[in-house]
Design an enzyme around this catalytic site. Structure first.
Site, PDB file in Angstrom:
ATOM      1  CE1 TYR A 111      18.489 -30.489 -42.147  1.00  0.00           C
ATOM      2  CE2 TYR A 111      17.749 -28.210 -41.971  1.00  0.00           C
ATOM      3  CZ  TYR A 111      18.239 -29.364 -41.378  1.00  0.00           C
ATOM      4  OH  TYR A 111      18.476 -29.392 -40.021  1.00  0.00           O
TER       5      TYR A 111
ATOM      6  CB  VAL B 250      10.639 -29.624 -48.141  1.00  0.00           C
ATOM      7  CG1 VAL B 250       9.561 -30.665 -48.387  1.00  0.00           C
ATOM      8  CG2 VAL B 250      10.369 -28.370 -48.965  1.00  0.00           C
TER       9      VAL B 250
ATOM     10  CB  THR C 207      27.506 -29.859 -36.255  1.00  0.00           C
ATOM     11  OG1 THR C 207      26.482 -29.411 -37.169  1.00  0.00           O
ATOM     12  CG2 THR C 207      26.995 -29.771 -34.832  1.00  0.00           C
TER      13      THR C 207
END
Ligand code: NAP
Length: 229
Positions: free
Chosen positions: A152, A154, A187
């Protein structure tokens, strides 16, 4: 009144951005890949008398993006703002050495998918207009590596680099391109332990879309301030 397309806006930060912008009187096109959740999100905002519509699009699938652009062309809408918010973070994202396929999937959605959306929707962008790429501090090349979700991170570094290159390439079209970090937000992606409410996460993207000076381009922004890449 601005016309604003938001990818990944059937829930989370994207949905909150959509609601806040629509509540301020802007026309918002909500987009996502999950049709049922997208319809529910749009119906919810319509029930609040907000001016919204839906556009089904899976940003990890080039065919789906081009279908969405063809559908969008029929609506004769021009965009003031495109917000690339859709992204994935896989729970087993723990090693880019062991999980090559997962890295590929993450980059395909979060980085290349967002670029392909920019490309497909460029014909509908006004002069001037604005592209906002929702990034993450995890993509920073100056912060220390946090040791979490490497694929994520990267993908967000690549999205940041795409943002800078696009900002340069689209200068002549008068399209500003910036990356915004919403902070760590409660979230489905951020989890219940995150430090920020969804409202707070949406605050700077909403500001960038309608209030920030139009000339800002090629920047990385958090809490309405520039941060280093
Ligand atoms: P979320 O609650 O998991 O929502 C992700 C959204 O992206 C959903 O609407 C999902 O729609 C959509 N999406 C995922 N893959 C898609 C695809 N292939 N095509 C189209 N839509 C797709 O995530 P969030 O926390 O609101 O995150 C929103 C943005 O903020 C992301 O860019 C994320 O990287 C960034 N961000 C979040 C945090 C945080 O702490 N939450 C921190 C920094 C940055 P479907 O239901 O259709 O899959």
């Amino acid at each position: 009144m601005k016309t604003i397309l938001i990818t990944g806006s059937n829930k989370g930060i994207g949905f909150k951005i959509a609601r806040q912008l629509a509540k301020s009187g802007h026309h918002v096109i909500l987009s996502a890949r999950n049709e049922t959740r997208l319809k529910q999100a749009v119906d919810k905002l319509k029930s609040e008398q907000l001016d919204v519509e839906d556009l089904l699009m899976d940003i990890s699938d080039e065919k789906s993006i081009s279908h969405a652009a063809i559908e969008f062309a029929k609506r004769k809408i021009k965009l003031d703002v495109l917000i690339n918010n859709a992204a994935v973070l896989f729970r087993n994202d723990v090693s880019i050495i062991r999980e090559n396929e997962l890295l590929l999937q993450t980059v395909t959605t979060n980085s290349i998918g967002s670029l392909l959306v920019c490309k497909a929707f460029l014909p509908f962008m006004k002069n001037p207009s604005l592209i906002i790429n929702i990034s993450s501090g995890g993509g920073s090349m100056t912060d220390p590596v946090g040791g979490w979700s490497p694929a994520y991170c990267v993908s967000k570094t690549l999205l940041n680099s795409i943002t800078r290159q696009l900002a340069y390439e689209l200068l002549s079209k008068n399209i500003s391109v910036n990356a915004v970090c919403p902070g760590w937000v409660r979230t489905d992606m951020g989890g219940g332990g995150a430090t920020r409410s969804v409202e707070k996460g949406a605050e700077t993207p909403v500001w960038m879309a309608v209030e920030a000076p139009q000339g800002i381009t090629g920047r990385f922004i958090r809490d309405k301030e520039e941060i280093s890449w």
